[in-house]
Design a protein around this motif. Structure first.
Motif, mmCIF file in Angstrom:
data_model
loop_
_atom_site.group_PDB
_atom_site.id
_atom_site.type_symbol
_atom_site.label_atom_id
_atom_site.label_comp_id
_atom_site.label_asym_id
_atom_site.label_seq_id
_atom_site.Cartn_x
_atom_site.Cartn_y
_atom_site.Cartn_z
ATOM 1 N N THR A 51 -65.938 -56.767 104.394
ATOM 2 C CA THR A 51 -66.734 -55.548 104.319
ATOM 3 C C THR A 51 -66.493 -54.866 102.978
ATOM 4 O O THR A 51 -65.376 -54.879 102.461
ATOM 5 N N PRO A 52 -67.535 -54.278 102.376
ATOM 6 C CA PRO A 52 -67.319 -53.544 101.128
ATOM 7 C C PRO A 52 -66.307 -52.424 101.309
ATOM 8 O O PRO A 52 -66.157 -51.870 102.395
ATOM 9 N N LYS A 53 -65.633 -52.084 100.229
ATOM 10 C CA LYS A 53 -64.715 -50.956 100.278
ATOM 11 C C LYS A 53 -65.497 -49.680 100.547
ATOM 12 O O LYS A 53 -66.657 -49.557 100.177
ATOM 13 N N ASN A 54 -64.845 -48.735 101.202
ATOM 14 C CA ASN A 54 -65.511 -47.471 101.507
ATOM 15 C C ASN A 54 -65.941 -46.791 100.208
ATOM 16 O O ASN A 54 -65.159 -46.636 99.284
ATOM 17 N N SER A 55 -67.222 -46.421 100.129
ATOM 18 C CA SER A 55 -67.739 -45.826 98.908
ATOM 19 C C SER A 55 -68.875 -44.882 99.252
ATOM 20 O O SER A 55 -69.599 -45.089 100.216
ATOM 21 N N ASP A 56 -69.009 -43.817 98.448
ATOM 22 C CA ASP A 56 -70.085 -42.863 98.646
ATOM 23 C C ASP A 56 -71.316 -43.210 97.826
ATOM 24 O O ASP A 56 -72.300 -42.480 97.849
ATOM 25 N N SER A 57 -71.268 -44.281 97.047
ATOM 26 C CA SER A 57 -72.406 -44.657 96.219
ATOM 27 C C SER A 57 -72.949 -46.006 96.647
ATOM 28 O O SER A 57 -72.212 -46.896 97.065
ATOM 29 N N LEU A 58 -74.245 -46.141 96.567
ATOM 30 C CA LEU A 58 -74.938 -47.364 96.958
ATOM 31 C C LEU A 58 -75.484 -48.037 95.712
ATOM 32 O O LEU A 58 -76.195 -47.408 94.922
ATOM 33 N N LYS A 59 -75.163 -49.302 95.524
ATOM 34 C CA LYS A 59 -75.682 -50.041 94.388
ATOM 35 C C LYS A 59 -76.931 -50.795 94.828
ATOM 36 O O LYS A 59 -76.945 -51.436 95.872
ATOM 37 N N VAL A 60 -77.986 -50.714 94.010
ATOM 38 C CA VAL A 60 -79.252 -51.369 94.312
ATOM 39 C C VAL A 60 -79.577 -52.345 93.197
ATOM 40 O O VAL A 60 -79.594 -51.974 92.022
ATOM 41 N N THR A 61 -79.793 -53.609 93.547
ATOM 42 C CA THR A 61 -80.215 -54.601 92.576
ATOM 43 C C THR A 61 -81.592 -55.109 92.973
ATOM 44 O O THR A 61 -81.930 -55.164 94.154
ATOM 45 N N ARG A 62 -82.405 -55.466 92.007
ATOM 46 C CA ARG A 62 -83.785 -55.830 92.262
ATOM 47 C C ARG A 62 -83.910 -57.277 92.716
ATOM 48 O O ARG A 62 -83.306 -58.175 92.145
ATOM 49 N N GLY A 63 -84.752 -57.497 93.717
ATOM 50 C CA GLY A 63 -85.015 -58.841 94.204
ATOM 51 C C GLY A 63 -86.182 -59.475 93.478
ATOM 52 O O GLY A 63 -86.839 -58.866 92.642
ATOM 53 N N GLN A 64 -86.461 -60.741 93.839
ATOM 54 C CA GLN A 64 -87.459 -61.516 93.099
ATOM 55 C C GLN A 64 -88.639 -61.943 93.968
ATOM 56 O O GLN A 64 -89.368 -62.856 93.615
ATOM 57 N N GLY A 65 -88.846 -61.330 95.087
ATOM 58 C CA GLY A 65 -89.975 -61.710 95.924
ATOM 59 C C GLY A 65 -89.751 -61.271 97.346
ATOM 60 O O GLY A 65 -88.660 -60.828 97.718
ATOM 61 N N SER A 66 -90.793 -61.373 98.147
ATOM 62 C CA SER A 66 -90.703 -60.954 99.541
ATOM 63 C C SER A 66 -91.432 -61.940 100.430
ATOM 64 O O SER A 66 -92.110 -62.849 99.954
ATOM 65 N N VAL A 67 -91.276 -61.761 101.733
ATOM 66 C CA VAL A 67 -91.878 -62.635 102.738
ATOM 67 C C VAL A 67 -92.709 -61.766 103.667
ATOM 68 O O VAL A 67 -92.250 -60.704 104.096
ATOM 69 N N PRO A 68 -93.932 -62.174 104.012
ATOM 70 C CA PRO A 68 -94.759 -61.351 104.894
ATOM 71 C C PRO A 68 -94.228 -61.322 106.321
ATOM 72 O O PRO A 68 -93.582 -62.277 106.780
ATOM 73 N N GLN A 69 -94.505 -60.240 107.010
ATOM 74 C CA GLN A 69 -94.073 -60.100 108.403
ATOM 75 C C GLN A 69 -94.620 -61.223 109.270
ATOM 76 O O GLN A 69 -93.983 -61.648 110.232
ATOM 77 N N SER A 70 -95.777 -61.743 108.928
ATOM 78 C CA SER A 70 -96.413 -62.798 109.725
ATOM 79 C C SER A 70 -95.639 -64.103 109.730
ATOM 80 O O SER A 70 -95.914 -64.985 110.548
ATOM 81 N N ALA A 71 -94.656 -64.261 108.831
ATOM 82 C CA ALA A 71 -93.877 -65.507 108.764
ATOM 83 C C ALA A 71 -92.491 -65.370 109.393
ATOM 84 O O ALA A 71 -91.750 -66.350 109.480
ATOM 85 N N VAL A 72 -92.139 -64.182 109.857
ATOM 86 C CA VAL A 72 -90.781 -63.910 110.340
ATOM 87 C C VAL A 72 -90.606 -64.396 111.776
ATOM 88 O O VAL A 72 -91.532 -64.337 112.590
ATOM 89 N N PHE A 73 -89.399 -64.877 112.086
ATOM 90 C CA PHE A 73 -89.104 -65.272 113.462
ATOM 91 C C PHE A 73 -87.830 -64.626 113.972
ATOM 92 O O PHE A 73 -86.970 -64.192 113.204
ATOM 93 N N ASP A 74 -87.722 -64.563 115.284
ATOM 94 C CA ASP A 74 -86.507 -64.148 115.976
ATOM 95 C C ASP A 74 -85.916 -65.391 116.622
ATOM 96 O O ASP A 74 -86.647 -66.360 116.902
ATOM 97 N N LEU A 75 -84.607 -65.393 116.875
ATOM 98 C CA LEU A 75 -83.945 -66.614 117.332
ATOM 99 C C LEU A 75 -82.947 -66.307 118.427
ATOM 100 O O LEU A 75 -82.211 -65.325 118.356
ATOM 101 N N LYS A 76 -82.928 -67.180 119.459
ATOM 102 C CA LYS A 76 -81.914 -67.105 120.501
ATOM 103 C C LYS A 76 -81.472 -68.521 120.865
ATOM 104 O O LYS A 76 -82.247 -69.481 120.784
ATOM 105 N N THR A 77 -80.206 -68.656 121.281
ATOM 106 C CA THR A 77 -79.702 -69.925 121.808
ATOM 107 C C THR A 77 -79.354 -69.749 123.273
ATOM 108 O O THR A 77 -78.925 -68.674 123.694
ATOM 109 N N ARG A 78 -79.552 -70.816 124.036
ATOM 110 C CA ARG A 78 -79.280 -70.788 125.465
ATOM 111 C C ARG A 78 -78.691 -72.126 125.909
ATOM 112 O O ARG A 78 -78.962 -73.170 125.304
#
Length: 498
Positions: free
Chosen positions: A282-309
């Motif tokens: 876990t990150p060390k306790n801190s009051d500041s949040l670091k934000v780095t930029r990503g390089q792309g995204s995925v549409p909600q229509s492609a997302v899945f949920d997963l369970k094992t049984r």
């Protein structure tokens, strides 16, 4: 069904620290763990009013519109493994890369640390801050005041169960706060670092072996999504954790990161590796949040949920039907259901289901419950807007209904000053208002010139953490206090040492 392009992969990929919302193992075999002390509950205020199911009325204004419409991707972010709280936005979930042949997996580590809420565990000061930061990073001109209600999938799931009269002995509580015209629902645990104890089954090891983070996301702990839709007449934003995405469902559209962004991400990963900061810790306790930029995204229509049984439950299994209300809230169209024989997963027992028709059918068959949910949300919103401080706490206890209570003094606001001002004023007057309330870090919210965002001081000065959680599967009888402070004097501020 497994794709022909899949391959075997064991190890070499770091994806630790999942929350249990990802992995319902379904194992009937579960050892009895020794009793562990529960974290003391945070102080709670006086009851203002109580909502009981018998008194719950369907919102008649939504009688012809008791459905979700206008689904929209808003933003996303990944929690990264680093010594300081760090997110990448936009983010992407891991892609579905199933193994090609039967594989025997090791059980999940029963002594592993699986947080109930990574947002709270990694950034206890303001667990909702990463969500709002990512929205304004991806959409600087986002019209926040169009939003009526803003919450996590877990809290909305709890409210839906109550509206459906699904009685449960599992208590829950959450904070409510109006910021401008938007009402925020923020889940609250006894401690920000509550964990799931006595983990059993294969709910973590299976996705480890069958999903893959993209190269620029190898340091990810989890993927968080923010979507918006109309819930009846309520403009609603939901945040939840996604298990993965299907590559074949992503439109063939090339996206390019700028040279500057590529350099930022590469520099971050190189420096993190050099400093040995990418780990399962876990990150060390801190009051500041670091934000780095990503390089792309995925549409909600492609997302899945997963369970094992367990394979023993394959016949007459109700897993999919049981999950539909939860998936309706999250508007997820695909569901991966994986059966195993004591850890042996075969391709014929792992299936990707398109559950969009099931979700639509459930919505059509449960319009009365949907109207009650809308009416319940509206009632809570009306009450909080009528309170002088525009803050409440809601607690559910079995047999007692929903208690709308005063929020005790000292509880932190949902957002730091700069974000609260920007949200309430749509960014037009954020700087002048933030300065007026003593905030010295507006620049970090208005622009991300240096990838590192410093928060403003809390609105209430005295900080008590407000939790938001996306985990619907808890072992509520087993809680441990992971704070290092003396709980006799701690009002759960999230600023002590963990």
């Amino acid at each position: 069904m497994f794709s022909s392009s899949s391959y075997d992969r064991f190890g070499g990929r770091s994806r630790g620290g999942y929350t249990a919302t990802r992995r319902g193992s379904g194992q009937g075999r579960r050892s009895v763990a020794p009793a562990t002390p529960r974290s003391p509950s945070p102080p709670i205020g006086l009851v203002l009013t109580t909502i009981r199911y018998s008194e719950l009325e369907a919102d008649q204004a939504s009688s012809s519109d008791a459905k979700i419409t206008g689904l929209e991707d808003v933003a996303s972010y990944n929690w990264l493994k680093a010594n300081e709280p760090t997110i990448m936005t936009p983010g992407k979930p891991p892609k579905w890369t199933p193994t090609a042949r039967p594989t025997k997996l090791a059980e999940d580590n029963p002594n592993g640390i699986y947080y109930r809420d990574q947002n709270a565990a990694y950034f206890p000061s303001y667990p909702m801050e990463p969500v709002v930061r990512s929205i304004f990073e991806e959409r600087p001109d986002f019209n926040a005041q169009e939003v009526d209600v803003f919450g996590c999938g877990s809290t909305f799931g709890n409210l839906l169960r109550f509206a459906r009269n699904v009685e449960t002995e599992k208590p829950f509580r959450f904070l409510v706060e109006a910021v401008g015209e938007t009402v925020f629902f923020i889940r609250r645990e006894n401690s920000p670092k509550e964990v799931i104890t006595d983990i059993r089954g294969y709910g973590h090891s299976f996705p480890e072996a069958n999903t893959t983070w993209d190269a620029d996301l190898q340091s990810s702990n989890s993927h968080q999504r923010i979507i918006r839709y109309q819930l009846g007449h309520l403009n609603t934003i939901i945040r939840f954790e996604a298990d993965g995405y299907l590559t074949e469902k992503v439109p063939e559209k090339k996206t390019y990161a700028s040279a500057e962004n590529r350099e930022v991400n590469e520099d971050f990963l190189v420096s993190a590796l050099a400093a040995n900061t990418i780990s399962a810790h876990t990150p060390k306790n801190s009051d500041s949040l670091k934000v780095t930029r990503g390089q792309g995204s995925v549409p909600q229509s492609a997302v899945f949920d997963l369970k094992t049984r367990s394979i023993k439950k394959k016949h007459n299994d109700t897993t999919i039907s049981d999950q539909i209300p939860r998936l309706w809230i999250r508007q997820i169209s695909f569901f991966v259901l994986a059966y195993h024989d004591r850890g042996l997963f075969r391709s014929e027992d792992v299936t990707v289901h398109n559950i969009e028709p099931d979700v639509a059918r459930w919505e059509s068959d449960n319009k009365g419950d949907v109207r009650k949910l809308i009416g319940l949300i509206k009632k809570i919103a009306d009450v909080v807007k009528d309170t002088p401080r525009r803050k409440l706490e809601v607690r559910y206890r079995y047999g007692l209904g929903l208690e709308l209570r005063e929020q005790v003094e000292g509880v932190a606001s949902v957002l730091p000053n700069d974000l609260a001002a920007r949200w309430a004023d749509q960014g037009d007057r954020a700087e002048s208002i933030a300065v007026a309330v003593g905030n010295s870090s507006v620049d970090g919210a208005i622009g991300l010139e240096d990838d590192s965002i410093e928060k403003g001081v809390p609105l209430d000065e005295k900080i008590v953490n407000a939790l938001d959680d996306d985990d619907d599967e808890y072992d509520w009888d087993k809680k441990e206090d992971y704070t290092a402070c003396s709980m006799e004097s701690c009002n759960y501020c999230g600023h002590c040492s963990y």
